[in-house]
Design a protein around this motif. Structure first.
Motif, mmCIF file in Angstrom:
data_model
loop_
_atom_site.group_PDB
_atom_site.id
_atom_site.type_symbol
_atom_site.label_atom_id
_atom_site.label_comp_id
_atom_site.label_asym_id
_atom_site.label_seq_id
_atom_site.Cartn_x
_atom_site.Cartn_y
_atom_site.Cartn_z
ATOM 1 N N TRP A 1 -26.669 15.900 -55.690
ATOM 2 C CA TRP A 1 -26.684 16.080 -57.135
ATOM 3 C C TRP A 1 -26.549 17.548 -57.529
ATOM 4 O O TRP A 1 -25.864 17.883 -58.494
ATOM 5 C CB TRP A 1 -27.942 15.478 -57.744
ATOM 6 C CG TRP A 1 -28.161 15.869 -59.175
ATOM 7 C CD1 TRP A 1 -29.251 16.488 -59.704
ATOM 8 C CD2 TRP A 1 -27.246 15.678 -60.277
ATOM 9 N NE1 TRP A 1 -29.073 16.699 -61.061
ATOM 10 C CE2 TRP A 1 -27.848 16.203 -61.429
ATOM 11 C CE3 TRP A 1 -25.972 15.121 -60.378
ATOM 12 C CZ2 TRP A 1 -27.227 16.195 -62.681
ATOM 13 C CZ3 TRP A 1 -25.346 15.102 -61.631
ATOM 14 C CH2 TRP A 1 -25.976 15.629 -62.749
ATOM 15 N N GLN B 1 -30.301 12.064 -57.236
ATOM 16 C CA GLN B 1 -31.269 13.127 -56.999
ATOM 17 C C GLN B 1 -32.633 12.584 -56.584
ATOM 18 O O GLN B 1 -33.518 13.346 -56.172
ATOM 19 C CB GLN B 1 -31.420 14.016 -58.248
ATOM 20 C CG GLN B 1 -32.270 13.424 -59.387
ATOM 21 C CD GLN B 1 -31.466 12.568 -60.331
ATOM 22 O OE1 GLN B 1 -30.656 11.769 -59.884
ATOM 23 N NE2 GLN B 1 -31.695 12.738 -61.633
ATOM 24 N N GLN C 1 -29.298 13.134 -65.503
ATOM 25 C CA GLN C 1 -27.873 13.345 -65.248
ATOM 26 C C GLN C 1 -27.035 13.142 -66.502
ATOM 27 O O GLN C 1 -26.022 13.824 -66.687
ATOM 28 C CB GLN C 1 -27.419 12.438 -64.103
ATOM 29 C CG GLN C 1 -28.089 12.784 -62.787
ATOM 30 C CD GLN C 1 -27.337 12.292 -61.568
ATOM 31 O OE1 GLN C 1 -26.158 11.937 -61.650
ATOM 32 N NE2 GLN C 1 -27.989 12.294 -60.417
#
Length: 385
Positions: free
Chosen positions: A92, A121, A138
């Motif tokens: 990520w 992540q 995100q």
């Protein structure tokens, strides 16, 4: 033109003389008849520690230059997707930087960009709330970059969800909170075995029903759906069930010619990994559609189909290796290497066939230079000429 002996998987060799390069014209303006994204790969730094288990060390100049080529041919970039080795060498932290850099380049170039928001992540897959929080983190990065959000299928959600209701809860919440319409991504287990049973069922009709219920509840929040199940009949049926205004972005790297060309208004748009390899031909085909010449468009697409099926053959999750190999053959990255050592994911005969089929499709930019690279690759791998 140059010639060389290419090894086959049965231990025999075939002599192959390359063809003259094909001229693929760039569009004079935006492509009109289809929205098409190419899911681009990443180029590793040649001297980086891009070995299995190590964090990706990305060659930013080569990676971003590749995206500019896609924009020059009128295609959009689908950023930080599985083609960019999300979950297979690119974590990520690197993906977030990739999204920010690519979105900035897209603004400068006037190019279309969408980017993946997932949950990779997460160090532990604990519960639905943790998955939702990871998605939100995100989402913020992708939306903040200016890219359209693609809601990637989540391995973590597939692990913790206990029912279709868990999927409806997570996706419904994300859609409610989205400021702009998003693209929903359904990636099949042939691309990622950890996603088996997505949407709460291994039965595709049942899973499709859940998927459609989520979309129909909030159609104004869904720009489109990307479906990667390699099932053309299912895709056509799903496309016809979508609410008006919701696009079907095909992710079918086997059957894309007939799905994208379609029949008049009954067609798919595209968000494809194979378009990162065949982007000059994909652009030319859509330019033909813009000229109202579907026969020419289908002919061009069909000329790349055998290459696409070869690159995406089982085990499908190693398709990225063929895309990076073709990029190297065309001089678009300095060496044949991938993050996480993934360039070892295909055999020498498999990659020799990528070379042959790419040449036959007119996708070697400089065939003589590609032959020299191919000779070097074969020599390093112990194949004498």
């Amino acid at each position: 033109m140059s010639a060389l002996l290419l090894p086959r998987s049965d231990g025999t060799f075939v002599e192959h003389a390359v063809s003259a390069p094909r001229d693929w014209p760039k569009p004079e303006g935006p492509l009109r008849s289809r929205v098409a994204y190419a899911a681009a790969h990443v180029v590793p730094r040649v001297l980086g520690e891009n070995v299995p288990g190590a964090a990706a060390d990305i060659d930013w100049d080569a990676t971003l230059a590749y995206r500019h080529r896609l924009w020059e041919y009128g295609l959009g970039v689908a950023e930080a997707m599985d083609t960019a080795q999300r979950g297979m060498g690119v974590g990520w932290e690197a993906a977030a930087e990739l999204i920010r850099r690519s979105a900035a380049e897209a603004r400068a170039a006037g190019g279309r960009i969408a980017a993946g928001a997932g949950t990779d992540q997460l160090a532990e897959w604990t519960d639905v709330e943790a998955v939702l929080a990871a998605y939100r983190e995100q989402f913020e990065v992708v939306a903040g970059s200016g890219a359209r959000v693609i809601v990637m299928a989540s391995r973590a959600l597939a692990h913790v969800a206990r029912s279709a209701e868990d999927y409806a809860r997570v996706y419904g919440t994300l859609l409610d909170e989205a400021d702009e319409p998003v693209i929903l991504h359904w990636l099949g287990p042939m691309f990622d075995p950890a996603l088996a049973g997505y949407w709460g069922s291994a039965d595709i009709p049942t899973a499709t029903g859940t998927f459609l219920d989520i979309i129909r509840a909030r159609p104004d929040k869904v720009d489109g759906v990307k479906v990667s199940l390699l099932d053309a009949e299912h895709e056509v049926a799903l496309r016809r069930e979508l609410p008006e205004g919701v696009r079907l972005y095909t992710g079918d790297d086997f059957n894309y010619p007939e799905l994208v060309v379609g029949q008049g208004a009954d067609h798919s748009d595209a968000l494809l990994g194979i378009f990162a390899a065949i982007y000059p031909a994909a652009s030319a085909a859509i330019q033909a559609l813009d000229r109202d010449d579907p026969a020419a468009a289908l002919s061009i697409m069909d000329s790349t189909k055998e290459l696409g099926r070869h690159i995406f053959q089982s085990p499908t999750y190693y398709y990225k290796t063929g895309i990076a190999f073709l990029s190297w053959l065309n001089g678009q990255q300095p060496g044949f290497a991938m993050a996480g050592g993934l360039h070892s994911g295909r055999s020498v005969p498999h990659l020799a066939e990528v070379f042959r089929l790419a040449d036959r499709a007119g996708l070697l930019v400089d065939p003589d230079a590609a032959v020299e690279r191919m000779r070097g690759f074969l020599a390093v791998n112990g194949v004498a000429q």
